[in-house]
Design a protein around this motif. Structure first.
Motif, short mmCIF file in Angstrom:
data_model
loop_
_atom_site.label_atom_id
_atom_site.label_comp_id
_atom_site.label_asym_id
_atom_site.label_seq_id
_atom_site.Cartn_x
_atom_site.Cartn_y
_atom_site.Cartn_z
N VAL A 367 0.83 -1.21 0.00
CA VAL A 367 0.00 0.00 0.00
C VAL A 367 0.87 1.25 0.00
O VAL A 367 0.53 2.26 -0.64
CB VAL A 367 -0.95 0.00 1.21
CG1 VAL A 367 -1.68 1.33 1.34
CG2 VAL A 367 -1.97 -1.14 1.07
N THR A 374 -7.57 0.46 -3.44
CA THR A 374 -8.73 0.39 -2.56
C THR A 374 -8.99 -1.04 -2.09
O THR A 374 -9.72 -1.24 -1.12
CB THR A 374 -9.99 0.90 -3.28
OG1 THR A 374 -10.23 0.09 -4.45
CG2 THR A 374 -9.82 2.34 -3.71
N LEU A 381 -9.79 -1.69 1.59
CA LEU A 381 -9.05 -0.78 2.47
C LEU A 381 -9.89 0.45 2.76
O LEU A 381 -10.31 1.16 1.85
CB LEU A 381 -7.74 -0.35 1.79
CG LEU A 381 -6.75 -1.45 1.44
CD1 LEU A 381 -5.64 -0.89 0.55
CD2 LEU A 381 -6.16 -2.06 2.70
N ARG A 386 -5.70 2.80 5.22
CA ARG A 386 -4.68 3.30 4.29
C ARG A 386 -3.70 4.22 5.04
O ARG A 386 -2.48 4.08 4.90
CB ARG A 386 -5.33 4.05 3.13
CG ARG A 386 -4.34 4.91 2.34
CD ARG A 386 -4.95 5.49 1.11
NE ARG A 386 -5.10 4.44 0.11
CZ ARG A 386 -4.09 3.94 -0.60
NH1 ARG A 386 -2.86 4.38 -0.41
NH2 ARG A 386 -4.29 3.00 -1.48
N GLU A 390 0.26 3.43 5.49
CA GLU A 390 1.26 4.33 4.91
C GLU A 390 2.21 4.85 5.98
O GLU A 390 3.42 4.97 5.74
CB GLU A 390 0.56 5.49 4.21
CG GLU A 390 -0.09 5.08 2.89
CD GLU A 390 -0.79 6.22 2.19
OE1 GLU A 390 -1.11 6.08 1.00
OE2 GLU A 390 -1.02 7.27 2.85
#
Length: 545
Positions: A367, A374, A381, A386, A390
């Motif tokens: 990701v 998605t 997600l 997300r 990240e």
């Protein structure tokens, strides 16, 4: 000894019991009397040789054990029937019954038992009505004629005269052996949009056959063509392309395809190509598909692709890519996928790169490297997930450099993510980064127990709980999960572990830390586990009803 009938020739498809084969030789064998059939079985392990006997080659097989010599026997060797004969035998009500009889629901009732379990009964009222409706062939839209021993279209225009409205036709596992016969069937079904020809062996197209087939444009209405496990080559597909004027979905799994030669200005209507479980070993072959302007879905799972290297400005509309069960070994393959402007769904598990890696770190790495995803490996997600992944990815990046500039050379999205989430702390020192990231991961995961109980209602669960008499679980397992995991993803996990379809799962949390032990219904698929206060050591009850 029965003589071989004239309708069995070299190239004829035959069936013996449940096994299908192609006749490749008719004639004598030294030291044996009479005529023999030399056949190549569809099942490569069914035969005894490769078409040669005692040093003499009679025919050639694709595998060392797919060939046999057999005697013709009228009761054992089946040469097949016509399309209309197969259709009527499956869908027409027994004509010995009174054709003028009136449907009476009172006489059309009974019981069937699912899976041999007589405790699960299903009332069958209406089965007779369904059968009566099916007997009206002209009204059938979806027709399944798999394994019906079809070998010919039948008498001239018989199918057309039946005025059929078939839109989805399955001819898989039949005895049709050439495209000319397929074309003559399809040409008489003007509403056909989906054609399935799985596990059929069709003779290669040649110029005379192609010219004959082309004259009527029989496939011009097809939107979906399914040719899985047929041993068809990509070159044969390209020959067919001029006849597939409006094709949008092409399914070619399990064909042993190794190369995909360029197809300039071909298949421009295609939206989906399935090439799973083939033998492709180089992304350069896949790159030939990059010019397909409307390609949205590409399945490459189950091949042997070691890396992904995209040519710039290709696959512009690709939204869903499957590369699971390949040989991907480097993160650069995922960095390059970030160039795809439309990619939102990706499946990539079971690659060597992820071996021994925790699922949470895998998700963060993927990701973090690919914007816009998605759905990853079947899990949707949320925006919160997300952001979480990240940020974790940024911490993982610090293992690969002592400065932000150095890290950016290995992680192309690092700079953009730092602008959104802030720069991670590089002061821990390189030797402590692995320990720090592992500690961070462990802090984010919680251990919960999933218990599948043999109860069939919420009322039964409540009663057993109040009586402190919960039954022993059918299955139980402890899993480490993210507290930010949404309930829908938890259902997918339970489905994989216990085999219970997500739609049949009813989830409950037993909160033992309350003054009185309580049961909470976990029902909102879009909420995360934190919303239900699911914490370390909790037990999630799974009922199946």
């Amino acid at each position: 000894m029965a003589s071989i009938p004239s309708d069995i020739q070299v190239g004829t498809r035959i069936q013996i019991d449940d096994d299908r084969a192609t006749v490749l030789y008719i004639g004598g064998i030294p030291k044996s009397t009479g005529q023999w059939l030399g056949v190549e079985w569809d099942n490569d392990a069914r035969g005894k040789h490769d078409g040669s006997r005692e040093g003499i080659r009679y025919f050639t097989c694709r595998a060392a054990t797919s060939g046999s010599f057999i005697r013709y026997h009228a009761k054992k060797v089946v040469a097949g029937c016509s399309f209309l004969d197969a259709l009527t035998s499956k869908y027409i009500v027994d004509l010995t019954q009174d054709p003028n009889s009136v449907y009476d629901p009172a006489t059309d009732a009974g019981t069937v038992y699912l899976g041999g379990n007589k405790s699960i009964e299903v009332e069958t009222v209406g089965f007779g009505k369904i059968q009566k409706a099916q007997s009206q062939l002209s009204g059938l839209k979806v027709v399944g004629l798999s394994d019906m021993k079809i070998v010919t279209e039948g008498k001239d225009q018989d199918i057309a005269k039946a005025d059929l409205s078939i839109e989805d036709l399955d001819l898989s596992k039949n005895l049709v052996n050439d495209w000319f016969t397929v074309a003559k069937i399809v040409a008489q079904l003007p509403q056909l949009k989906i054609l399935r020809l799985n596990h059929i062996r069709l003779l290669p197209l040649n110029d005379p056959t192609l010219a004959s087939v082309s004259s009527t444009l029989p496939f011009q209405h097809l939107k979906t063509l399914v040719l899985c496990n047929t041993h068809i080559t990509w070159q044969q597909i390209l020959l067919l392309e001029p006849l597939l004027l409006h094709l949008e979905d092409l399914q070619l799994s399990g064909n042993g395809i190794t190369t995909l030669s360029p197809a300039p200005n071909q298949f421009q209507q295609l939206k989906c190509i399935n090439l799973e479980d083939n033998c492709i070993q180089d992304w350069k072959e896949i790159d030939h598909l990059g010019s397909l302007l409307n390609l949205e879905t590409l399945f490459l799972n189950g091949n042997n692709i070691p890396s992904i290297k995209l040519t710039p400005d290709t696959f512009k509309k690709l939204a869903f890519l499957r590369v699971d069960r390949n040989q991907l070994q480097h993160w650069d393959s995922f960095n390059t996928l970030d160039r795809l402007p439309s990619l939102i769904k990706l499946r990539c598990h079971e690659n060597p790169l992820f071996k021994g890696m925790h699922v949470e770190e895998t998700a963060a790495q993927v990701v973090g490297r690919i914007h816009g995803l998605t759905t990853l490996n079947g899990n949707t997600l949320t925006e919160r997930e997300r952001i979480d992944l990240e940020r974790f990815y940024l911490k993982l990046c610090t293992r690969d450099g002592d400065s932000h500039e150095t890290i950016m050379t290995k992680h192309p999205r690092y700079g953009a993510l730092c602008k959104v989430h802030g720069e991670p702390d590089l002061g821990l020192g390189k030797n402590n980064v692995g320990l720090a990231t592992t500690s961070t991961l462990n802090q984010r995961l919680i251990s919960i127990t999933l218990s599948h109980l043999p109860l069939t209602s919420e009322q039964a669960l409540m009663a057993k709980h109040e009586a402190n008499d919960l039954p022993a679980p059918v299955h139980t397992i402890t899993k480490r999960v993210l507290a930010t995991m949404i309930v829908r993803s938890l259902r997918h996990l339970i489905q994989k572990i216990f085999g219970i379809p997500a739609s049949q799962q009813h989830l409950y949390l037993i909160q033992t830390d309350q003054p009185q032990s309580m049961i909470m219904d976990i029902s909102d698929d879009l909420r995360d586990l934190k919303y239900y206060s699911i914490a370390q050591g909790d037990n999630v009850i799974v009922l199946d009803y």
